[in-house]
Enzyme design. Sequence first.
Site, short mmCIF file in Angstrom:
data_model
loop_
_atom_site.label_atom_id
_atom_site.label_comp_id
_atom_site.label_asym_id
_atom_site.label_seq_id
_atom_site.Cartn_x
_atom_site.Cartn_y
_atom_site.Cartn_z
N SER A 17 0.83 -1.21 0.00
CA SER A 17 0.00 0.00 0.00
C SER A 17 0.85 1.25 0.00
O SER A 17 0.50 2.26 0.60
CB SER A 17 -0.92 -0.01 1.24
OG SER A 17 -0.13 -0.19 2.39
N GLY A 18 1.99 1.17 -0.69
CA GLY A 18 2.83 2.36 -0.85
C GLY A 18 2.29 3.21 -1.99
O GLY A 18 1.11 3.12 -2.36
N PHE A 118 10.97 -6.43 0.97
CA PHE A 118 9.97 -6.96 1.90
C PHE A 118 9.21 -8.16 1.34
O PHE A 118 8.32 -8.70 2.00
CB PHE A 118 8.97 -5.86 2.30
CG PHE A 118 9.61 -4.63 2.85
CD1 PHE A 118 10.55 -4.71 3.87
CD2 PHE A 118 9.29 -3.37 2.35
CE1 PHE A 118 11.16 -3.57 4.38
CE2 PHE A 118 9.89 -2.22 2.85
CZ PHE A 118 10.82 -2.32 3.87
N LYS A 141 9.56 -3.95 -8.52
CA LYS A 141 10.72 -3.78 -9.42
C LYS A 141 12.00 -4.08 -8.65
O LYS A 141 12.39 -3.34 -7.77
CB LYS A 141 10.74 -2.36 -9.99
CG LYS A 141 9.58 -2.13 -10.99
CD LYS A 141 9.60 -0.76 -11.63
CE LYS A 141 8.50 -0.65 -12.69
NZ LYS A 141 8.41 0.68 -13.31
N LYS A 273 16.38 -0.92 -14.71
CA LYS A 273 16.31 0.52 -15.04
C LYS A 273 16.55 1.38 -13.79
O LYS A 273 16.93 2.55 -13.91
CB LYS A 273 14.97 0.85 -15.71
CG LYS A 273 13.72 0.69 -14.83
CD LYS A 273 13.40 1.86 -13.95
CE LYS A 273 12.25 1.56 -13.00
NZ LYS A 273 12.02 2.62 -12.02
N1 LIG Z 1 6.03 4.54 -6.86
C1 LIG Z 1 6.11 4.37 -8.17
O1 LIG Z 1 6.01 5.32 -8.97
C2 LIG Z 1 6.31 2.98 -8.71
C3 LIG Z 1 5.91 2.72 -10.02
C4 LIG Z 1 6.08 1.44 -10.53
C5 LIG Z 1 6.62 0.44 -9.74
N2 LIG Z 1 6.98 0.71 -8.48
C6 LIG Z 1 7.54 -0.41 -7.68
O2 LIG Z 1 6.54 -0.87 -6.79
C7 LIG Z 1 7.17 -1.42 -5.62
C8 LIG Z 1 6.50 -0.84 -4.40
O3 LIG Z 1 6.75 0.54 -4.38
P1 LIG Z 1 5.72 1.61 -3.80
O4 LIG Z 1 6.00 2.87 -4.55
O5 LIG Z 1 4.34 1.09 -3.78
O6 LIG Z 1 6.21 1.72 -2.26
P2 LIG Z 1 6.72 3.04 -1.50
O7 LIG Z 1 8.19 3.15 -1.69
O8 LIG Z 1 5.86 4.20 -1.83
O9 LIG Z 1 6.39 2.72 0.01
C9 LIG Z 1 7.09 1.86 0.85
C10 LIG Z 1 6.10 0.80 1.31
O10 LIG Z 1 6.81 -0.17 2.08
C11 LIG Z 1 6.02 -0.48 3.22
N3 LIG Z 1 6.87 -1.03 4.26
C12 LIG Z 1 7.75 -0.39 5.05
N4 LIG Z 1 8.34 -1.27 5.89
C13 LIG Z 1 7.80 -2.48 5.59
C14 LIG Z 1 8.01 -3.79 6.10
N5 LIG Z 1 8.91 -4.05 7.06
N6 LIG Z 1 7.29 -4.81 5.56
C15 LIG Z 1 6.41 -4.58 4.56
N7 LIG Z 1 6.17 -3.36 4.05
C16 LIG Z 1 6.87 -2.33 4.56
C17 LIG Z 1 5.37 0.83 3.59
O11 LIG Z 1 4.26 0.60 4.40
C18 LIG Z 1 4.99 1.35 2.20
O12 LIG Z 1 3.76 0.81 1.81
C19 LIG Z 1 8.67 -1.13 -5.76
O13 LIG Z 1 9.34 -2.27 -6.23
C20 LIG Z 1 8.72 -0.02 -6.81
O14 LIG Z 1 9.91 -0.03 -7.58
C21 LIG Z 1 6.83 1.95 -7.94
O1 LIG Z 2 10.35 6.50 -8.62
P1 LIG Z 2 11.14 5.30 -9.04
O2 LIG Z 2 12.57 5.64 -9.38
O3 LIG Z 2 11.02 4.16 -8.08
O4 LIG Z 2 10.49 4.84 -10.42
C1 LIG Z 2 9.11 4.76 -10.48
C2 LIG Z 2 8.67 3.85 -11.59
O5 LIG Z 2 9.32 2.61 -11.50
C3 LIG Z 2 8.87 4.47 -12.95
O6 LIG Z 2 8.38 3.60 -13.92
#
Ligand SMILES: NC(=O)c1ccc[n+]([C@@H]2O[C@H](COP(=O)([O-])OP(=O)(O)OC[C@H]3O[C@@H](n4cnc5c(N)ncnc54)[C@H](O)[C@@H]3O)[C@@H](O)[C@H]2O)c1
Ligand SMILES: O=P(O)(O)OC[C@H](O)CO
Length: 416
Positions: A17-18, A118, A141, A273
């Site tokens: 739920s990030g 995690f 990712k 990436k």
């Molecule tokens: N944010 C983006 O724009 C984006 C886009 C595409 C893919 N992603 C990928 O999605 C994945 C998740 O990223 P995000 O942006 O949703 O997360 P985030 O970086 O926004 O947030 C961190 C998350 O980790 C959780 N967390 C912290 N400690 C924890 C623990 N001990 N156990 C379990 N959860 C814990 C937090 O509650 C929070 O939900 C990553 O691999 C990221 O690369 C992110």
């Molecule tokens: O904000 P970043 O660097 O984790 O990248 C977000 C997404 O993965 C972009 O596609």
Amino acid sequence: MANLGATKKHKVMVVGSGNWGTTMAKIAAENTKANPNLFEPDVRMWVYEEEVTVPKESKLYDGDSEKKHKLSEVINKTHENVKYLPGVTLPDNVIAEPSIQEAVKDATILIFVLPHQFIAKSCDQIKGHILPFARGVSCTKGVDVSESGVQLFSESIGAKLGIYCGALSGANIASEIAQGKYSETTVAYDPPPMDSRQPSRQASPTQSPSASTVELVNPHMEHTEHKSAKLYPLPIDFPPLSHENIKKLFHRPYFHVRMVSDVAGVSLGGALKNIVALAAGFVDGLGWGDNAKAAVMRVGLLEEVKFGEKFFSESVQARTFTEESCGVADIITSCSGGRNFRCAKMSIERGVSINEIEETELNGQKLQGTSTAYEVNSFLKSQGMENEFPLFTAVYNILEGKTKPEEIPDIIEPKD
Ligand SMILES: NC(=O)c1ccc[n+]([C@@H]2O[C@H](COP(=O)([O-])OP(=O)(O)OC[C@H]3O[C@@H](n4cnc5c(N)ncnc54)[C@H](O)[C@@H]3O)[C@@H](O)[C@H]2O)c1
Ligand SMILES: O=P(O)(O)OC[C@H](O)CO
């Protein structure tokens, strides 16, 4: 494909739920509502519980700006994830759930969107609490590197839980998509043959399908215990998880899905990436501008393709990197406005470590590029191949303080 014999509907949940986890829950919940013949409307979202304050505009604000609230309760009462996706209203069929075992209960489709560090622990907590025939999609990712080798998260999730898991990745900055701004993504789902529907098959009760042994994980892993595993077929009373139906779970008017079968290419594009984005941030932080960034993006793309072809040769397709959103497009967007890029740039401009920037600037969000750079380097070292991936190796050495960002041009110049 017709939903032959289907009398039940898929129950969808999101592990995470990030920033992206909440966005994926929003997308899935919009689609479960829009496709009531395929999906139950409610989408449970596992919230790693924490205490948060609420802004003055929140209906939970009572004049005390220091008052702490449970994040899951705030989401359920206000339909806003005030910490990780502030300012975006979630559909009321997104249900925040702080217990991971409750969140996965009876779900047939699990969407994994946790920072990669995690995933392993969360799978341990989930194991034994999911339906044996559940299916997964990994939106995380990163790569899973251990002494045995390098694995995709779709593979390690699949192997740990004994389920099939596909992957979703693309040029997807979450906050833009959460606001309904147009973007593309790539979904790799290569369903096990046992999930295909045979019109002559008799409808079987949900509890009784027997498991078959299938290859679940990457055969490149040298010492894996999980080369093959028992996989339960999807019962015929659920709609098939064909490309067509999986697409219906993710595609939105503002979020265009291209379906492919190359799970390795999609996963590697998303993971690698993040290392390239750090390199782009480093050169931009030096004030070198767009040409320098384009140079590291070009070399980064070549190293992604080479990594895929060397270590995932049986499955990966080079064109996934060069033609799909999960490849070249994700390099471009990540090196323009991603967190890894922005934090790397700030670390050079301010002369502080990127870990410090992550701590002070991201309000709990996590970078994936730094740990991925270390993990990929430890794998390349184990293979004696650091020199064959000069950009990935340079990023690791910069993080370690052994190389200066100014040395990148010489390092990535091909040697005679
Ligand atoms: N944010 C983006 O724009 C984006 C886009 C595409 C893919 N992603 C990928 O999605 C994945 C998740 O990223 P995000 O942006 O949703 O997360 P985030 O970086 O926004 O947030 C961190 C998350 O980790 C959780 N967390 C912290 N400690 C924890 C623990 N001990 N156990 C379990 N959860 C814990 C937090 O509650 C929070 O939900 C990553 O691999 C990221 O690369 C992110
Ligand atoms: O904000 P970043 O660097 O984790 O990248 C977000 C997404 O993965 C972009 O596609």
